[in-house]
Design an enzyme around this catalytic site. Structure first.
Site, short mmCIF file in Angstrom:
data_model
loop_
_atom_site.label_atom_id
_atom_site.label_comp_id
_atom_site.label_asym_id
_atom_site.label_seq_id
_atom_site.Cartn_x
_atom_site.Cartn_y
_atom_site.Cartn_z
CB CYS A 14 -0.87 0.04 1.22
SG CYS A 14 -1.84 1.39 1.28
CB CYS A 32 -3.18 2.60 -1.90
SG CYS A 32 -3.28 0.72 -1.53
CE LYS A 51 -4.55 4.07 -6.78
NZ LYS A 51 -5.15 2.75 -6.67
CE1 TYR A 80 -10.49 -2.04 -6.90
CE2 TYR A 80 -10.53 -4.24 -7.84
CZ TYR A 80 -11.10 -3.17 -6.94
OH TYR A 80 -12.14 -3.57 -5.80
CD GLU A 94 -6.62 1.80 -9.32
OE1 GLU A 94 -5.53 1.65 -9.15
OE2 GLU A 94 -7.65 2.05 -8.79
N GLY A 153 -3.01 -9.33 -12.38
CA GLY A 153 -3.58 -10.08 -11.31
C GLY A 153 -2.17 -10.20 -10.34
CG HIS A 205 -28.88 22.67 -5.51
ND1 HIS A 205 -28.95 21.55 -6.69
CD2 HIS A 205 -29.11 23.86 -5.98
CE1 HIS A 205 -29.31 22.53 -7.51
NE2 HIS A 205 -29.12 23.71 -7.26
CD GLU A 223 -28.36 18.71 -6.55
OE1 GLU A 223 -29.48 18.86 -5.99
OE2 GLU A 223 -27.50 19.38 -7.03
P1 NDP Z 1 -7.35 -7.92 -11.02
O1 NDP Z 1 -7.38 -9.48 -10.70
O2 NDP Z 1 -8.11 -7.01 -10.77
O3 NDP Z 1 -7.28 -7.98 -12.60
C1 NDP Z 1 -6.51 -9.13 -13.18
C2 NDP Z 1 -6.82 -8.83 -14.72
O4 NDP Z 1 -5.78 -9.53 -15.57
C3 NDP Z 1 -8.00 -9.13 -15.21
O5 NDP Z 1 -8.62 -8.49 -16.11
C4 NDP Z 1 -7.80 -10.71 -15.72
O6 NDP Z 1 -8.64 -11.17 -16.72
C5 NDP Z 1 -6.36 -10.29 -16.44
N1 NDP Z 1 -5.52 -11.57 -16.43
C6 NDP Z 1 -5.31 -12.46 -15.56
N2 NDP Z 1 -4.51 -13.33 -15.81
C7 NDP Z 1 -4.36 -13.09 -17.13
C8 NDP Z 1 -3.21 -13.52 -18.37
N3 NDP Z 1 -2.63 -14.99 -17.97
N4 NDP Z 1 -3.33 -13.02 -19.37
C9 NDP Z 1 -4.18 -12.18 -19.63
N5 NDP Z 1 -4.91 -11.46 -18.85
C10 NDP Z 1 -5.00 -12.00 -17.57
O7 NDP Z 1 -5.85 -7.59 -10.68
P2 NDP Z 1 -4.92 -6.33 -10.63
O8 NDP Z 1 -3.87 -6.92 -10.76
O9 NDP Z 1 -5.57 -5.25 -11.28
O10 NDP Z 1 -5.41 -5.93 -9.11
C11 NDP Z 1 -5.07 -7.19 -7.64
C12 NDP Z 1 -5.73 -6.86 -6.90
O11 NDP Z 1 -5.23 -5.51 -6.25
C13 NDP Z 1 -7.19 -6.39 -7.10
O12 NDP Z 1 -8.08 -7.40 -7.49
C14 NDP Z 1 -7.50 -5.30 -6.00
O13 NDP Z 1 -8.19 -6.15 -5.16
C15 NDP Z 1 -6.50 -4.64 -5.48
N6 NDP Z 1 -6.36 -3.45 -6.09
C16 NDP Z 1 -7.18 -2.59 -5.61
C17 NDP Z 1 -7.12 -0.97 -6.03
C18 NDP Z 1 -8.17 -0.22 -5.39
O14 NDP Z 1 -8.88 -0.42 -4.36
N7 NDP Z 1 -8.49 0.78 -5.96
C19 NDP Z 1 -6.07 -0.75 -6.91
C20 NDP Z 1 -5.30 -1.63 -7.35
C21 NDP Z 1 -5.44 -3.01 -6.87
P3 NDP Z 1 -10.24 -11.78 -16.50
O15 NDP Z 1 -10.90 -10.73 -16.01
O16 NDP Z 1 -10.47 -12.40 -17.48
O17 NDP Z 1 -9.49 -12.72 -15.26
#
Ligand code: NDP
Length: 471
Positions: free
Chosen positions: A42, A47, A50, A177, A181, A281, A454, A459
């Protein structure tokens, strides 16, 4: 048996630090090991940096908007190195605060990697062994990379904050996410961003209508977003993807090389980008901790299975935060930490409560959500959907096309608001307050009898009169 400490925490991120401080405040003797920087994902590589980058990226629209308001600021330029210097000075300051808080609480800090040797012994990379009545694993997660040749040439989110220079072009892979972002941030900083996502629509699992508006707004702002496509092959710019496998330059993942990357997508297109970012991910940071040897079987993807009190199958070992496979959000790890300390050190068994977690995705515009999506709610029971989409005053005045979405999903039977979705500037701030109402079980009529503030965007959430859909 006398132990060296009452609690040994492995991991100095949001969850570990909070658990250590809370346990120490009850008089417990606490030690904490962190192999990297105090503050964890974080503070150091998530976080906080970012959000500061989101702020940095938003100034690029100031010039255009300000003209309509009678101001002239000039085009402006962005200096990545200058910003990066300030950014890292701030992260150093925050890391210092985390250390001070632990010191002040009487927690002994070990700047070392720790592994679990037996249910009551932690072995440090310095060679020292420390015995503990309880061991808490709060080691978080780490970004993953798809298993394709040359994947090591791409960045992961950790690397973005350390870049020497901003690339002119970047390919961002993923639709979650971090991908969304980062696409907004880098686009705002002037990088030409292409984003590819393998599924039909970005932000899988979120409300469809909201996802649609976020995607549309991202494209509107200049992000070249393609769904239904993925990376097929990648390599140095000179790679010939048509050569038989094994012939072309195939780099091992350990050989990381930064610089231009040639990518072939599953749709067949080939292009060279200055940089590639995998935002595909995160995996739990559980490997090599020594848990399997204690009979603690890891879950799918490597998460540590725990019960509602964060206890593992080995009674003296607990785990909290991202390493457990629970929602990977800082406030969740902190809640886990507080419930753990109350349960183990204050004698009040406190299960963790993960119902109705509000969250925000810091896309541009932001998307804040709490409760069920329209699709989930409809699957559960008959609902009414109240929604409005409009151009907010601030940017409409400046002739910008930005749109906002406010949406409530209401149970027909109980009138309770089951979900709230807001796509708008500062939606993160708004959804925090909506989260209180939904956690309290607010009905649509509770929203209706709340007087509007307002003129605001928010609102609209208390002036939604007629359902747009029922069913
Ligand atoms: P996410 O799980 O949110 O997203 C991963 C993305 O990568 C998905 O779109 C997934 O597709 C895709 N993906 C996974 N494996 C592959 C692959 N082998 N090839 C191509 N695409 C792939 O993970 P993030 O890394 O974005 O973030 C991790 C976690 O961190 C989040 O889930 C969240 O909990 C936390 N986070 C929170 C934030 C906030 O609160 N603002 C900000 C940043 C992170 P598919 O959908 O098809 O599985």
């Amino acid at each position: 048996m006398a132990f060296d400490v009452d609690l040994f925490v492995i991991g100095g991120g949001s969850g570990g630090v909070r658990a250590a401080r809370m346990a120490a405040s009850t008089g417990a003797r606490v030690a904490l090991a962190e192999e990297s920087r105090m503050g964890g994902t974080c503070v150091i590589r998530g976080c906080v940096p970012k959000k500061l980058m989101v702020f940095a990226s938003q100034f690029s629209e100031v010039h255009e908007t300000s003209l309509r308001y009678g101001w002239t600021f000039g085009e402006g330029t962005f200096d990545w190195r200058s910003f990066r210097g300030h950014l890292h000075a701030e992260l150093d300051r925050l890391e210092g605060i985390y250390r001070k808080l632990l010191d002040g609480a009487g927690v002994r800090i070990h700047d070392a990697r720790a592994t679990v040797e037996d249910p009551h012994t932690v072995r440090l990379s310095t060679g020292e062994a420390v015995t503990a009545a309880h061991i808490l694993i709060a080691t978080g997660g780490r970004p993953n990379r798809p298993e394709i040749p040359c994947a090591g040439m791409a960045m992961v989110s950790d690397d973005v904050f350390l870049m020497e220079e901003l690339p002119k072009t970047i390919l961002i892979v993923g639709g979650g996410y971090i991908a969304c972002e980062m696409a907004g941030i880098l686009n705002g900083l002037g990088v030409q961003v292409t984003q590819i996502y393998r599924g039909a629509q970005i932000l899988r699992g979120f409300d469809e209508e909201a996802r649609g508006l976020v995607a549309e707004s991202m494209r509107e702002k200049g992000i070249d977003l393609h769904t239904g496509t993925d990376v097929k092959m990648m390599g140095p710019p000179e790679t010939d993807f048509d050569m038989p496998a094994g012939e072309p330059l195939v780099m091992q993942d350990e050989v990381r090389r930064r610089g231009p990357v040639k990518v072939k997508t599953t749709l067949g297109g080939e292009k060279v980008y200055d940089a590639v970012l995998f935002a595909t991910g995160r995996d739990p940071n559980s490997a090599g901790l020594g848990l399997e040897a204690l009979g603690l079987e890891l879950g799918r993807g490597g998460h540590i299975p725990v019960d509602e009190y964060s206890q593992t199958k080995v009674p003296s070992i607990y785990a909290i935060g991202d390493v457990t496979g629970r929602p990977a959000l800082t406030p969740v790890a902190i809640r886990d930490a507080m419930a753990f300390a109350r349960t183990v050190f204050e004698g009040q068994p406190t299960p963790v409560d993960h119902a109705m977690i509000p969250s925000a995705i810091f896309t541009q515009p932001e998307y804040g959500a709490v409760g069920l999506t329209e699709e989930q709610a409809r699957h559960q029971e008959p609902i009414e959907v109240y929604a409005t989409s409009f151009r907010p005053m601030r940017t409409a005045f400046a002739g910008r096309p930005d749109r906002v979405l406010m949406k409530l999903i209401v149970s027909q039977a109980t009138r309770r608001v089951l979900g709230c979705h807001i796509v708008a500037p500062e939606a993160g701030e708004m959804i925090q307050l909506a989260g209180v109402a939904l956690k309290m079980g607010a009905t649509k009529e509770d929203f209706d009898r709340t007087v509007a503030v307002h003129p605001t965007m928010a609102e609209e959430i208390v002036t939604l009169r007629t359902p747009v859909r029922r069913g």
